[in-house]
Design an enzyme around this catalytic site. Structure first.
Site, PDB file in Angstrom:
ATOM      1  N   CYS A   2       0.819  -1.212   0.000  1.00 60.19           N
ATOM      2  CA  CYS A   2       0.000   0.000   0.000  1.00 60.19           C
ATOM      3  C   CYS A   2       0.851   1.259   0.000  1.00 60.19           C
ATOM      4  O   CYS A   2       1.937   1.286   0.569  1.00 60.19           O
ATOM      5  CB  CYS A   2      -0.873   0.040   1.251  1.00 60.19           C
ATOM      6  SG  CYS A   2      -1.887  -1.404   1.457  1.00 60.19           S
ATOM      7  N   TRP A  76      -2.940  -2.758  -1.631  1.00 58.55           N
ATOM      8  CA  TRP A  76      -2.480  -4.093  -2.035  1.00 58.55           C
ATOM      9  C   TRP A  76      -3.178  -5.028  -1.064  1.00 58.55           C
ATOM     10  O   TRP A  76      -2.839  -5.072   0.124  1.00 58.55           O
ATOM     11  CB  TRP A  76      -0.961  -4.155  -1.893  1.00 58.55           C
ATOM     12  CG  TRP A  76      -0.305  -5.335  -2.533  1.00 58.55           C
ATOM     13  CD1 TRP A  76       0.108  -5.440  -3.829  1.00 58.55           C
ATOM     14  CD2 TRP A  76       0.076  -6.563  -1.900  1.00 58.55           C
ATOM     15  NE1 TRP A  76       0.699  -6.653  -4.040  1.00 58.55           N
ATOM     16  CE2 TRP A  76       0.705  -7.362  -2.883  1.00 58.55           C
ATOM     17  CE3 TRP A  76      -0.050  -7.084  -0.615  1.00 58.55           C
ATOM     18  CZ2 TRP A  76       1.196  -8.643  -2.610  1.00 58.55           C
ATOM     19  CZ3 TRP A  76       0.434  -8.356  -0.342  1.00 58.55           C
ATOM     20  CH2 TRP A  76       1.056  -9.111  -1.345  1.00 58.55           C
ATOM     21  N   GLU A 484      19.316 -15.721  -9.112  1.00 56.31           N
ATOM     22  CA  GLU A 484      18.815 -14.387  -9.444  1.00 56.31           C
ATOM     23  C   GLU A 484      18.297 -14.347 -10.890  1.00 56.31           C
ATOM     24  O   GLU A 484      17.247 -13.760 -11.164  1.00 56.31           O
ATOM     25  CB  GLU A 484      19.925 -13.343  -9.218  1.00 56.31           C
ATOM     26  CG  GLU A 484      19.552 -11.912  -9.563  1.00 56.31           C
ATOM     27  CD  GLU A 484      18.380 -11.344  -8.769  1.00 56.31           C
ATOM     28  OE1 GLU A 484      17.901 -12.006  -7.836  1.00 56.31           O
ATOM     29  OE2 GLU A 484      17.915 -10.246  -9.125  1.00 56.31           O
ATOM     30  N   LYS A 488      14.489 -13.374 -11.839  1.00 54.95           N
ATOM     31  CA  LYS A 488      14.171 -12.270 -12.760  1.00 54.95           C
ATOM     32  C   LYS A 488      13.212 -12.761 -13.831  1.00 54.95           C
ATOM     33  O   LYS A 488      12.228 -12.123 -14.135  1.00 54.95           O
ATOM     34  CB  LYS A 488      15.432 -11.719 -13.445  1.00 54.95           C
ATOM     35  CG  LYS A 488      16.325 -10.835 -12.630  1.00 54.95           C
ATOM     36  CD  LYS A 488      15.806  -9.437 -12.382  1.00 54.95           C
ATOM     37  CE  LYS A 488      15.006  -9.308 -11.136  1.00 54.95           C
ATOM     38  NZ  LYS A 488      15.588  -9.333  -9.851  1.00 54.95           N
TER      39      LYS A 488
HETATM   40  C1  F6R Z   1      12.950  -9.259  -6.867  1.00 55.05           C
HETATM   41  C2  F6R Z   1      12.932  -8.352  -5.731  1.00 55.05           C
HETATM   42  C3  F6R Z   1      12.544  -8.914  -4.414  1.00 55.05           C
HETATM   43  C4  F6R Z   1      13.221  -8.156  -3.274  1.00 55.05           C
HETATM   44  C5  F6R Z   1      12.673  -8.660  -1.924  1.00 55.05           C
HETATM   45  C6  F6R Z   1      13.372  -7.980  -0.769  1.00 55.05           C
HETATM   46  O1  F6R Z   1      13.314  -8.620  -8.051  1.00 55.05           O
HETATM   47  O2  F6R Z   1      13.180  -7.176  -5.864  1.00 55.05           O
HETATM   48  O3  F6R Z   1      12.802 -10.278  -4.340  1.00 55.05           O
HETATM   49  O4  F6R Z   1      14.601  -8.360  -3.351  1.00 55.05           O
HETATM   50  O5  F6R Z   1      11.297  -8.416  -1.852  1.00 55.05           O
HETATM   51  O6  F6R Z   1      13.203  -6.601  -0.829  1.00 55.05           O
HETATM   52  P1  F6R Z   1      14.198  -5.619  -0.117  1.00 55.05           P
HETATM   53  O7  F6R Z   1      15.524  -5.769  -0.765  1.00 55.05           O
HETATM   54  O8  F6R Z   1      13.615  -4.261  -0.338  1.00 55.05           O
HETATM   55  O9  F6R Z   1      14.224  -6.014   1.326  1.00 55.05           O
END
Ligand code: F6R
Length: 612
Positions: A2, A76, A484, A488
């Site tokens: 959200c 969301w 990764e 992706k």
């Molecule tokens: C995938 C992606 C997510 C984030 C995950 C953690 O492309 O971006 O898997 O890596 O939600 O988010 P952060 O890094 O913001 O804690």
């Protein structure tokens, strides 16, 4: 997740709120809404399921909503399906208050039961509506809205960033926060609240981050902030350095593509201030040698792509430090009774700095006495503020849900941290240290070579975009890199994909390889090239089509056996994934483009995951 934006000033609120919501779209949402206080008619709400454009269309079809104080929200869904009624803002039964909420009210059922017994009628299935209804319930009993707000907050369990409007107070906006991000924006004759700075950066760069338990009252003339005991407090103001253009597409078709292209510069910003005369220098780090010497174990804790950075970090940190390094998914770590004590370093990795699972893992580790060092992209975020030490990745705002430049900068910074600690402990050989730091300095330039042409990725995407399943295989750093690459691909193109340690194939997975199966074989890690080649031969013998990724110097060897070849410039083996990830990002990007996917906002995903 959200997004919240709130405005109080002299200008009509609706255009400002819609502009702010548009800039928060990247966080992920399924419905949107706005509320303003019209001094003549009270609270005016408009909200609907779907894209922000639907809300815009609806507002355009109606007589204009008047008011210079208002709230906007992108939802969301967590409790209650995405529909018009469950969208925010939620208004109380008699229309005295409206609220927007980010987070989860864990004891909402109990509060709802209580209010139902008092005769309150609910409209939605959300947890959030209880806040609006409880607020009106208390407000009806007392003349002071702040008494009512504090009474409500005392009853709420869970996480919240709240924006509150009252029909009786057409000049003000109230905000409260616990375990969900919310910042205050200080303008000239106008003030703001927002989930993150992107929503308000075109109006002000002066922000203050709300802390847990704080309540703020905003009018156009100023912002008063109170702590959980209702004592006034002074907030420290921060100046947002990056420009509004950093959060705009600037002519690119997608934020993701723009952010892939920005990676060399993001790396430069992250690496060069910390690399002086061949030495890694962290002026900002408090971690002292006393702790480093008694440190017995390191945990790397993160989610998603940040966790994949941790996977790579484990290999490199163990190599530099000769210490046990464990990498843990934050959502598992917190419930795993982890072996953290005063001699444990816990490195928390998070782009947003707001991921709830990661935040909870951090708190778990801290309660056990661990030293918390976080690697974070968003300045002033919750994880940054609750850590003993912070290293910022200077990637700039990342808007596409699928991370690219944040991942690359996290990876470079974690490697630098490993080198730094290894050198201080005398456990990294001076030759290796010198070789890696020399290559670190060249990394941005080498990455520029990788992104200089995208033709080959477009071509491969045109061949393979309609596959139902793709395998990634690799060993050691290439295995972690494959995780990764696979994420992706699946998150933006919705193609099922898995990444395997190539040596594991023969223990089960190889039974899935048949004529025409697409295998992306990662063979950038020089020390294990021969093994990677054997694995390619193995899957080819079973009919696989192999896209191999290797380094320029190994092209010839791989060319003979792979179906297609991708290369990146050679660098030190421990840095090779930093270059290797870019072709995987571009491959995923072009496949998703061919499939007509919503690349920047993949279905069901949110940028900042602030629920468990
Ligand atoms: C995938 C992606 C997510 C984030 C995950 C953690 O492309 O971006 O898997 O890596 O939600 O988010 P952060 O890094 O913001 O804690």
């Amino acid at each position: 997740m959200c997004g919240i934006v709130g405005y109080t000033g002299a200008a009509p609120a609706i255009p400002i709120l819609l502009d702010g919501l548009e800039r928060l779209e990247y966080r992920g949402y399924d419905s949107a809404g706005v509320a303003v206080v019209d001094p003549r008619t009270g609270l005016q709400i408009e909200k609907c399921k779907g894209r922000l454009q639907f809300l815009r269309d609806r507002l355009e079809a109606l007589p204009p909503l008047e008011g210079t104080v208002g709230l906007g929200h992108t939802r969301w869904a967590t409790h209650g399906e995405p529909n018009d009624v469950n969208s925010h803002p939620h208004v109380s039964q008699n229309g005295r208050v409206a609220i927007v909420h980010n987070g989860i009210i864990e004891n909402y059922a109990e509060i709802k039961d209580f209010l139902l017994q008092q005769g309150v009628r609910f409209r939605s299935d959300t947890d959030s509506e209880v806040v609006a209804q409880l607020l009106e319930y208390y407000f009806n009993d007392c003349s002071d809205v702040m008494d009512a707000v504090y009474a409500v907050l005392a009853r709420l369990e869970g996480a919240y960033a709240l924006g509150i409007l009252c029909a009786d107070m057409p000049d003000r906006l109230i905000a409260a926060r616990k375990d969900a991000p919310l910042l205050l924006g200080y303008g000239e004759g106008e003030n703001f609240i927002a989930s993150d700075a992107t929503a308000i950066i075109s109006h002000t760069r002066q922000v203050a981050y709300m802390e847990d338990g704080e309540v703020a009252v905003l009018t156009r003339d100023g912002i008063q902030v109170f702590d959980e005991y209702r004592r006034p407090i002074e907030k420290q103001l921060h100046h947002i350095e990056w420009d509004v253009s950093a959060a705009e597409k600037g002519g690119y078709a997608h934020f993701m593509f723009k952010e892939i292209m920005e990676q060399p510069e993001a790396l430069r910003q992250t690496i060069s201030p910390r690399l002086r005369d061949g030495q890694v220098v962290f002026d900002e780090l408090r971690l002292d040698d006393g702790f480093l010497r008694r440190m017995k174990r390191i945990y790397l804790v993160a989610c998603g792509s940040s966790y994949h950075v941790g996977m790579l970090g484990k290999y490199n940190l163990e190599r530099f430090l000769r210490l046990p390094v464990e990498v843990c998914l934050a959502s598992e770590f917190r419930y795993s009774d982890p072996l953290v004590d005063e001699d444990t370093l816990v490195i928390v990795i998070s782009q947003s700095g707001e991921t709830l699972d990661t935040m909870a893992a951090l708190r778990e580790a801290r309660s056990r006495g661990g030293y918390i060092l976080s690697i974070v992209n968003v300045v002033g975020s919750s994880i940054a503020r609750e850590s003993d030490d912070v290293l910022y990745t200077w990637a700039g705002p990342e808007i596409a849900v699928a991370t690219t430049k944040a991942y690359s900068t996290q990876l470079a910074l974690l490697t630098m941290l490993g080198l730094y600690m290894g050198q201080r402990l005398g456990r990294t050989s001076p030759e290796e240290y010198a070789a890696i730091t020399a290559e670190l300095a060249l990394l941005p330039e080498k990455m520029e070579q990788v992104i200089a042409s995208t033709d080959v990725y477009q071509y491969l995407a045109s061949l393979y975009f309609n596959r139902e399943c793709v395998f990634f295989i690799g060993r050691n750093l290439d295995y972690a890199l494959g995780l990764e690459g696979s994420l992706k691909l699946k998150e933006i193109s919705y193609i099922h994909s898995e990444s395997y340690a190539a040596g594991e194939l023969k223990h089960g997975t190889i039974s899935l390889i048949e004529d025409g199966t697409l295998v992306v074989s990662l063979a950038t890690y020089g020390p294990l090239l021969d093994k990677a080649i054997s694995n390619i031969v193995e899957v080819k013998a079973r009919g696989a089509e192999v896209v191999a990724l290797t380094t320029d110097s190994n092209r010839e060897r791989l060319e003979k056996i792979a179906t297609h070849i991708l290369t990146v410039p050679d660098t030190h083996p421990v840095l090779q994934p930093n270059l290797g990830v870019v072709p995987l990002q571009l491959f995923a990007y072009y496949i998703a483009l061919h499939r007509g996917c919503d690349i920047d906002k993949p279905k069901n995903l949110a940028k900042s995951v602030t629920v468990e």
